[in-house]
Design an enzyme around this catalytic site. Structure first.
Site, PDB file in Angstrom:
ATOM      1  CG  LEU A   1      -1.791  -1.002   1.335  1.00 46.51           C
ATOM      2  CD1 LEU A   1      -2.582  -0.948   2.734  1.00 46.51           C
ATOM      3  CD2 LEU A   1      -2.832  -0.997   0.191  1.00 46.51           C
TER       4      LEU A   1
ATOM      5  CG  ASP B   1      -6.640   9.149   8.859  1.00 43.46           C
ATOM      6  OD1 ASP B   1      -7.791   9.645   8.184  1.00 43.46           O
ATOM      7  OD2 ASP B   1      -6.025   9.672   9.519  1.00 43.46           O
ATOM      8  CG  LEU B   2      -8.336   1.442   5.398  1.00 46.05           C
ATOM      9  CD1 LEU B   2      -8.781   0.692   6.429  1.00 46.05           C
ATOM     10  CD2 LEU B   2      -9.171   1.227   4.044  1.00 46.05           C
ATOM     11  CG  ASP B   3      -4.791  -0.305   5.578  1.00 46.25           C
ATOM     12  OD1 ASP B   3      -4.797  -1.050   6.656  1.00 46.25           O
ATOM     13  OD2 ASP B   3      -5.212  -0.392   4.319  1.00 46.25           O
ATOM     14  CD  GLU B   4      -3.232   7.354   4.893  1.00 52.53           C
ATOM     15  OE1 GLU B   4      -3.056   8.259   5.547  1.00 52.53           O
ATOM     16  OE2 GLU B   4      -3.594   7.273   3.537  1.00 52.53           O
TER      17      GLU B   4
END
Length: 287
Positions: free
Chosen positions: A198, A228-231
């Site tokens: 990602l 904050d998706l995957d952050e």
């Protein structure tokens, strides 16, 4: 609980604006309450003038309330935040998983072998029944709660009820996006694992896309889950080299090995109070 040859282990983490005297003040406080410091690590972020300190100490059940009150006063003077953990009980862990079993096996096997002595696995929650036999092998309760866009709020309420006594939630390849309401129930206590492709290779077939692009590294990232998706703040990462000789299955196999190891490393750091989160960044002290 955490034990050493000299008594029970506790952990103190403090962080805030850097100034003289912080370490001495914290060390003197712990000495006042009969705690013996066995390890001290500090780090200063000169760019932001921030100071981070982790003390590991042994203790014999001092007056915890009075110690915390004195610590609060010291931290007020220095404008610090603090996390004092006497580590006199294990952290309760809930695992959430979908259909991929590699991370679930790793956690259950390590726990069964007493290689994660700081935790107890309370339950496994899944949106599919596929891995029930894995949990049953280790006599861990397994709850199936299917989730659809229409039922998401209702099903998350059921999940939260099951997790109400849990300290840490591990997303061991749970392939659903958690709502903000869910995440706010466990601030800095939900650990997620995923591949490190990602955001370059998104979607349901990242390894195929990465293979088509000819990537030369496969990686995994463990982080705290945020809206904050995957952050979220990254706790641990690792990579391994691959070549043109590696097919998609090779990439997936190597990636899953990394995911198991990175998730385990991140969970160990969290359980041992080696992580301090500042803004969207993790300061991770040595083991």
């Amino acid at each position: 609980m955490a034990l050493s040859s000299r008594g029970r282990l506790g952990t103190l983490r403090v962080f805030g604006p850097d100034s003289d005297g912080i370490v001495a003040a914290c060390s003197n406080l712990m000495g006042k309450y009969g705690c013996n410091i066995v390890k001290s690590e500090t780090w200063s972020d000169q760019k932001e003038n921030m100071f981070f300190n982790r003390l590991v100490f042994t203790h014999d059940q001092p007056d915890k309330v009075a110690c915390q009150q004195d610590l609060t006063e010291i931290c007020k003077d220095f404008q610090l935040e603090n996390r004092l953990n006497w580590r006199d009980r294990k952290k309760k862990v809930g695992i959430m998983v979908s259909k991929y079993d590699h991370c679930l096996w790793e956690l259950l096997l390590r726990h069964s072998a007493n290689e994660l002595p700081e935790m107890d696995i309370e339950l496994v929650i899944s949106n599919h029944p596929d891995l029930q036999s894995v949990a049953e092998t280790f006599q861990v309760p397994y709850h199936v709660i299917p989730v659809t866009p229409e039922t998401k709020a209702e099903e998350e309420a059921k999940q939260l009820e099951l997790l109400k006594n849990v300290d840490v939630v591990v997303l061991a390849r749970y392939m659903q996006v958690l709502s903000g309401d869910f995440l706010r129930q466990f601030p800095e206590n939900i650990i997620n694992i995923h591949h490190s492709f990602l955001p370059a290779f998104m979607g349901g077939r990242p390894y195929h896309a990465a293979h088509d692009r000819g990537v030369k590294l496969v990686g995994a990232t463990a982080h705290y889950a945020t809206e904050d998706l995957d952050e979220g703040p990254i706790i641990s990462q690792d990579v391994i080299s691959v070549t043109h000789r590696d097919g998609v299955k090779d990439l997936m196999r190597k990636g899953r090995i990394l995911e198991r190891n990175v998730l385990l490393k991140a969970l160990e750091a969290h359980l041992e109070d080696r992580v301090i989160v500042h803004k969207n960044r993790c300061i991770v002290f040595e083991d």
